[in-house]
Design a protein around this motif. Structure first.
Motif, PDB file in Angstrom:
ATOM      1  N   LYS A 109       0.835  -1.198   0.000  1.00 46.56           N
ATOM      2  CA  LYS A 109       0.000   0.000   0.000  1.00 46.56           C
ATOM      3  C   LYS A 109       0.870   1.249   0.000  1.00 46.56           C
ATOM      4  O   LYS A 109       0.636   2.215  -0.740  1.00 46.56           O
ATOM      5  CB  LYS A 109      -0.885  -0.015   1.266  1.00 46.56           C
ATOM      6  N   HIS A 148       2.477   1.713  -3.467  1.00 52.28           N
ATOM      7  CA  HIS A 148       1.479   2.140  -4.450  1.00 52.28           C
ATOM      8  C   HIS A 148       1.048   3.575  -4.236  1.00 52.28           C
ATOM      9  O   HIS A 148       0.885   4.336  -5.185  1.00 52.28           O
ATOM     10  CB  HIS A 148       0.266   1.200  -4.419  1.00 52.28           C
ATOM     11  N   SER A 149       0.887   3.940  -3.015  1.00 52.01           N
ATOM     12  CA  SER A 149       0.416   5.307  -2.790  1.00 52.01           C
ATOM     13  C   SER A 149       1.509   6.326  -3.127  1.00 52.01           C
ATOM     14  O   SER A 149       1.227   7.396  -3.669  1.00 52.01           O
ATOM     15  CB  SER A 149      -0.092   5.475  -1.350  1.00 52.01           C
ATOM     16  N   ALA A 162       3.646   5.899  -5.498  1.00 48.48           N
ATOM     17  CA  ALA A 162       3.645   5.952  -6.957  1.00 48.48           C
ATOM     18  C   ALA A 162       2.501   6.819  -7.454  1.00 48.48           C
ATOM     19  O   ALA A 162       2.686   7.683  -8.322  1.00 48.48           O
ATOM     20  CB  ALA A 162       3.525   4.545  -7.535  1.00 48.48           C
ATOM     21  N   GLU A 163       1.327   6.603  -6.889  1.00 43.97           N
ATOM     22  CA  GLU A 163       0.150   7.365  -7.323  1.00 43.97           C
ATOM     23  C   GLU A 163       0.311   8.852  -7.058  1.00 43.97           C
ATOM     24  O   GLU A 163       0.070   9.682  -7.926  1.00 43.97           O
ATOM     25  CB  GLU A 163      -1.097   6.857  -6.596  1.00 43.97           C
ATOM     26  N   GLN A 164       0.731   9.168  -5.854  1.00 41.36           N
ATOM     27  CA  GLN A 164       0.887  10.574  -5.498  1.00 41.36           C
ATOM     28  C   GLN A 164       1.811  11.319  -6.442  1.00 41.36           C
ATOM     29  O   GLN A 164       1.636  12.492  -6.729  1.00 41.36           O
ATOM     30  CB  GLN A 164       1.461  10.700  -4.083  1.00 41.36           C
ATOM     31  N   GLY A 188       2.382  10.290  -9.544  1.00 39.23           N
ATOM     32  CA  GLY A 188       2.024  10.021 -10.927  1.00 39.23           C
ATOM     33  C   GLY A 188       3.088   9.217 -11.640  1.00 39.23           C
ATOM     34  O   GLY A 188       3.336   9.369 -12.827  1.00 39.23           O
TER      35      GLY A 188
END
Length: 471
Positions: free
Chosen positions: A414, A417-418, A420-422, A424
RNA sequence: GGCCCGUUAGUCUAGCGGUUAGGACAUCGGCCUCUCACGCCGAGAGCAUGGGUUCAAGUCCCGUACGGGUCACCA
């Protein structure tokens, strides 16, 4: 067919060679398959080159491979002793018998005259053969002499080899060879025959470098008045250049492969498949080998030893082991490399991730030493992934991990992934810098596993080191 | 050199008179994917050569070439 009595008869002049091991293995398999007897005999009549260390190395190698002998040194048996140097009386007795019957005779020629004759023949480009000087001289034991076997001058001897088929040898190519040296020690052909006779060997399987010895040995069996055993001559093992396998091709002792981290079941599997086959099957358990092995399926052609394929076989065997078994068997190799591993959950986890990635325990240690020792930072990996750009990522991951109570896979996942998402970014943009920080390189097991194996404390320390390094 | 044994892809091999010559390692490509690997899919690559025998030869026979073995008071 008689219950097989087969033997392996190495001379203790070095470690157990891959080729010797395969010969031993084929004999062992045949004995086990047929409820027969596998005899181990040490042919130590070459006193110059035989050593106790070599004897030990042979026992060691055979035991490691699981080739237990039913009769032989250390286990005894009804036909001992099993060292040739302890059987000198037997050879003398058999030689005497042959002399009495006119089938052997004393030869008083000196080495010097023989050497001179040999040289002479060479100068005249003739094939040297013992001229029979002493063939019909009376026996005078008081003079220094050797004993020679009288070979028929005409005719031929034929035998049907179990792997090569019929082989005929005209007697003209043979000569009255020495069977007993001046000091009473037998030469190979005589010692082997007398022992095989007295040990009741009924199938001789050996390297095919012995095919040319077979006819003269058969003549000796007949002279001694004993039944002739069956013969199976196994093709040689070659190096990559097709020359007989030797040290210059790399490791040739079975213990060397043990030390490299091969499993004995894999070495057995590979060796037996080099020259023998059972349809398209590549992987065999010991039980399957015992069930299927037959000399009729041994090929007649020499084979090139291929360490790459043996490594593949080993990998297949490694993959079958449970994490517990894998850890138990890998442990000695980590320890031998000076790495402070222990038979614990960490090692089991290391082995679990190594399982798909390394083919031998040697590779385990080499590839995964960073789990037990400081990383060795690859300069190129550092230049690419430990930069001002990635520093924030390392810091964020460091902070995220520091905040975790426990290193559950889901929690780490988690976090990655977060991050990476934050930003972009793809997951790889996060994982690679972390990977370099934690392992020193760009190739490793999955990051979640790496983090868990290292543990929180060590993981944070390595991230801190990396962050500091970037400056 | 004499004698012996051998010759299916780079390697290990299946084949045992009629096959699109099969499998495995290695190699190359693709998929999967946080990297590497695993796994999966796919590709290239072989009967040393010349004669026979046969309706038919990788399979049988002979020669040649090449490779190996062996020619000791080593084993």
């Amino acid at each position: 067919m008689d219950t097989p009595r087969v033997r392996f008869a190495p001379s203790p002049t070095g470690y157990l060679h891959i080729g010797g091991a395969r010969t031993a293995l084929f004999n062992w398999l045949w004995a086990r398959r047929n409820g027969g007897t596998f005899v181990l005999r040490i042919e130590d009549t070459d006193r110059e080159r035989s050593t106790q260390a070599a004897v030990d190395a042979i026992f060691d190698g055979m035991r490691w491979l699981g080739l237990d002998w039913d009769e032989g040194p250390e286990v005894g048996g009804p036909h001992g002793p099993y060292f040739q140097t302890e059987r000198l009386g037997i050879y003398a007795e058999q030689a005497e018998k042959l002399i009495r019957e006119g089938k052997a005779y004393a030869c008083y020629c000196t080495r010097e005259t023989l050497d001179a004759q040999r040289k002479q023949a060479e100068a005249e480009k003739r094939q040297f053969r013992y001229p029979g000087t002493c063939r019909n001289l009376p026996y005078d034991p008081s003079r220094p002499h050797v004993i020679r076997f009288r070979v028929p001058e005409t005719g031929s001897t034929t035998f049907v080899d179990l792997v090569k088929g019929p082989i005929e040898t005209p007697h003209e190519v043979l000569q009255d060879e020495v069977i007993l040296r001046g000091d009473g020690v037998p030469l190979y052909n005589f010692g082997a025959v007398v022992d095989d006779v007295t040990m009741r060997i009924n199938l001789v399987a050996r390297g095919d470098d012995h095919v040319n010895n077979t006819a003269r040995q058969i003549l000796m069996y007949e002279a001694l008045g004993y039944p002739v055993p069956k013969f199976a001559h196994l093709p040689m093992i070659l190096g990559a250049d097709k020359a007989r396998l030797s040290k210059r091709h790399g490791a040739t002792s079975v213990t060397a492969y043990r030390d490299m981290g091969f499993l004995p079941e894999a070495v057995v599997n590979y060796l037996v498949r080099l020259g023998w086959s059972h349809g398209d099957q590549e992987l065999f358990t010991r039980e399957e080998l015992v069930r299927y092995f037959d000399f009729k399926d041994v090929g007649a052609t020499a084979g090139v030893f291929n360490p790459e394929k043996m490594a593949w076989v080993n990998h297949e065997w490694l993959k079958k082991l449970s994490d517990e078994e894998l850890a138990r068997r890998a442990l000695p190799y980590f320890l031998a490399a000076g790495l402070p591993a222990a038979d614990d959950a960490k090692l089991r986890h290391v082995c679990a991730v190594a399982r798909e990635r390394a083919r031998t325990f040697g590779e385990y240690v080499q590839q995964f030493r960073y789990f037990y020792a400081p990383i060795q930072l690859d300069p190129k990996a550092k230049a690419k992934f430990l930069t001002a750009d990635t520093k924030p990522i390392l810091e964020a991951v460091r902070a995220g991990l520091a905040a975790l109570e426990t290193l559950e896979t889901e929690a780490i996942e988690k976090l990655f992934h977060s991050e990476a998402e934050q930003r972009g970014l793809g997951l790889g943009k996060i994982a690679q810098p972390v990977r370099v920080a934690l392992t020193g390189g760009t190739a490793s097991p999955g990051m979640y596993d790496v983090v868990q194996i290292l543990g929180k404390e060590e993981t944070l320390r390595r991230l801190d080191d990396a962050i500091r390094l970037v400056g």
